[in-house]
Design a protein around this motif. Structure first.
Motif, PDB file in Angstrom:
ATOM      1  N   MET A   1       0.852  -1.181   0.000  1.00 52.80           N
ATOM      2  CA  MET A   1       0.000   0.000   0.000  1.00 52.80           C
ATOM      3  C   MET A   1       0.891   1.234   0.000  1.00 52.80           C
ATOM      4  N   SER A   2       0.535   2.241  -0.774  1.00 58.06           N
ATOM      5  CA  SER A   2       1.350   3.452  -0.863  1.00 58.06           C
ATOM      6  C   SER A   2       0.949   4.466   0.201  1.00 58.06           C
ATOM      7  N   ASP A   3       1.878   5.340   0.508  1.00 59.60           N
ATOM      8  CA  ASP A   3       1.668   6.394   1.487  1.00 59.60           C
ATOM      9  C   ASP A   3       1.072   7.611   0.781  1.00 59.60           C
ATOM     10  N   ALA A   4      -0.121   8.048   1.184  1.00 57.38           N
ATOM     11  CA  ALA A   4      -0.798   9.187   0.535  1.00 57.38           C
ATOM     12  C   ALA A   4       0.023  10.464   0.630  1.00 57.38           C
ATOM     13  N   ALA A   5       0.782  10.644   1.720  1.00 60.90           N
ATOM     14  CA  ALA A   5       1.582  11.848   1.886  1.00 60.90           C
ATOM     15  C   ALA A   5       2.749  11.876   0.909  1.00 60.90           C
ATOM     16  N   GLY A   6       3.156  10.713   0.394  1.00 60.51           N
ATOM     17  CA  GLY A   6       4.295  10.643  -0.488  1.00 60.51           C
ATOM     18  C   GLY A   6       3.948  10.662  -1.965  1.00 60.51           C
ATOM     19  N   THR A   7       2.703  10.786  -2.313  1.00 57.78           N
ATOM     20  CA  THR A   7       2.304  10.766  -3.720  1.00 57.78           C
ATOM     21  C   THR A   7       2.351  12.168  -4.317  1.00 57.78           C
ATOM     22  N   CYS A   8       2.595  12.232  -5.622  1.00 50.65           N
ATOM     23  CA  CYS A   8       2.591  13.528  -6.308  1.00 50.65           C
ATOM     24  C   CYS A   8       1.210  13.830  -6.877  1.00 50.65           C
ATOM     25  N   LEU A   9       0.293  12.869  -6.778  1.00 55.48           N
ATOM     26  CA  LEU A   9      -1.062  13.071  -7.294  1.00 55.48           C
ATOM     27  C   LEU A   9      -1.907  13.863  -6.306  1.00 55.48           C
ATOM     28  N   PRO A  10      -2.832  14.679  -6.800  1.00 55.42           N
ATOM     29  CA  PRO A  10      -3.723  15.392  -5.873  1.00 55.42           C
ATOM     30  C   PRO A  10      -4.630  14.401  -5.152  1.00 55.42           C
ATOM     31  N   THR A  11      -4.858  14.644  -3.887  1.00 55.68           N
ATOM     32  CA  THR A  11      -5.699  13.747  -3.097  1.00 55.68           C
ATOM     33  C   THR A  11      -6.956  14.435  -2.604  1.00 55.68           C
ATOM     34  N   THR A  12      -7.097  15.738  -2.868  1.00 54.62           N
ATOM     35  CA  THR A  12      -8.299  16.472  -2.468  1.00 54.62           C
ATOM     36  C   THR A  12      -8.752  17.381  -3.605  1.00 54.62           C
ATOM     37  N   GLN A  13     -10.046  17.687  -3.592  1.00 57.49           N
ATOM     38  CA  GLN A  13     -10.591  18.680  -4.507  1.00 57.49           C
ATOM     39  C   GLN A  13     -11.341  19.698  -3.672  1.00 57.49           C
ATOM     40  N   TRP A  14     -11.036  20.958  -3.904  1.00 63.15           N
ATOM     41  CA  TRP A  14     -11.697  22.053  -3.195  1.00 63.15           C
ATOM     42  C   TRP A  14     -12.672  22.723  -4.152  1.00 63.15           C
ATOM     43  N   TYR A  15     -13.918  22.924  -3.706  1.00 67.41           N
ATOM     44  CA  TYR A  15     -14.905  23.712  -4.435  1.00 67.41           C
ATOM     45  C   TYR A  15     -14.999  25.050  -3.714  1.00 67.41           C
ATOM     46  N   LEU A  16     -14.535  26.108  -4.348  1.00 66.12           N
ATOM     47  CA  LEU A  16     -14.477  27.424  -3.718  1.00 66.12           C
ATOM     48  C   LEU A  16     -15.776  28.192  -3.905  1.00 66.12           C
ATOM     49  N   TYR A  17     -16.237  28.822  -2.815  1.00 67.53           N
ATOM     50  CA  TYR A  17     -17.444  29.649  -2.823  1.00 67.53           C
ATOM     51  C   TYR A  17     -17.167  30.944  -2.067  1.00 67.53           C
ATOM     52  N   SER A  18     -17.779  32.035  -2.536  1.00 65.21           N
ATOM     53  CA  SER A  18     -17.693  33.298  -1.810  1.00 65.21           C
ATOM     54  C   SER A  18     -18.687  33.260  -0.650  1.00 65.21           C
ATOM     55  N   GLU A  19     -18.619  34.254   0.221  1.00 66.15           N
ATOM     56  CA  GLU A  19     -19.574  34.342   1.335  1.00 66.15           C
ATOM     57  C   GLU A  19     -20.995  34.593   0.838  1.00 66.15           C
ATOM     58  N   GLU A  20     -21.127  35.084  -0.396  1.00 70.28           N
ATOM     59  CA  GLU A  20     -22.441  35.314  -0.996  1.00 70.28           C
ATOM     60  C   GLU A  20     -22.930  34.074  -1.740  1.00 70.28           C
ATOM     61  N   ASP A  21     -22.263  32.943  -1.550  1.00 70.03           N
ATOM     62  CA  ASP A  21     -22.621  31.648  -2.142  1.00 70.03           C
ATOM     63  C   ASP A  21     -22.424  31.604  -3.656  1.00 70.03           C
ATOM     64  N   GLU A  22     -21.492  32.398  -4.172  1.00 72.02           N
ATOM     65  CA  GLU A  22     -21.152  32.373  -5.597  1.00 72.02           C
ATOM     66  C   GLU A  22     -20.014  31.384  -5.811  1.00 72.02           C
ATOM     67  N   THR A  23     -20.105  30.560  -6.848  1.00 73.12           N
ATOM     68  CA  THR A  23     -19.033  29.615  -7.128  1.00 73.12           C
ATOM     69  C   THR A  23     -17.820  30.348  -7.687  1.00 73.12           C
ATOM     70  N   LEU A  24     -16.651  29.940  -7.217  1.00 73.86           N
ATOM     71  CA  LEU A  24     -15.397  30.560  -7.642  1.00 73.86           C
ATOM     72  C   LEU A  24     -14.469  29.550  -8.299  1.00 73.86           C
ATOM     73  N   GLY A  25     -14.998  28.380  -8.634  1.00 72.51           N
ATOM     74  CA  GLY A  25     -14.186  27.369  -9.291  1.00 72.51           C
ATOM     75  C   GLY A  25     -13.753  26.275  -8.326  1.00 72.51           C
ATOM     76  N   SER A  26     -12.904  25.399  -8.821  1.00 74.55           N
ATOM     77  CA  SER A  26     -12.406  24.311  -7.993  1.00 74.55           C
ATOM     78  C   SER A  26     -10.921  24.130  -8.254  1.00 74.55           C
ATOM     79  N   ARG A  27     -10.270  23.390  -7.365  1.00 76.76           N
ATOM     80  CA  ARG A  27      -8.852  23.101  -7.534  1.00 76.76           C
ATOM     81  C   ARG A  27      -8.530  21.743  -6.959  1.00 76.76           C
TER      82      ARG A  27
END
Length: 73
Positions: A1-27
């Protein structure tokens, strides 16, 4: 089993929103979002501060987060 901390692949996706609930994209990243941290290039807000984090249901091996941000400065 591989160590998640040692991988170069992204392990999370963030969906960004403003305080007014407007979408600002993802990363894809290996970082876990934290309230108070700074987000560079948060869509039309530019640099923003994380004010709220909600973890969403994971898909495959990817953790997903709704990240609410406020414009810095």
């Amino acid at each position: 089993m591989s160590d998640a901390a040692g991988t170069c692949l992204p392990t999370t996706q963030w969906y960004l929103y403003s305080e007014e609930d407007e979408t600002l994209g993802s990363r894809y990243t290996s970082a876990i979002p934290e309230v108070g941290a700074t987000v560079e290039d948060a869509g039309e807000l530019g640099t923003a501060e994380i004010v709220k984090v909600t973890e969403l249901r994971a898909t495959c091996a990817m953790r997903r987060f709704r990240v609410d941000v406020r414009k810095s400065g």
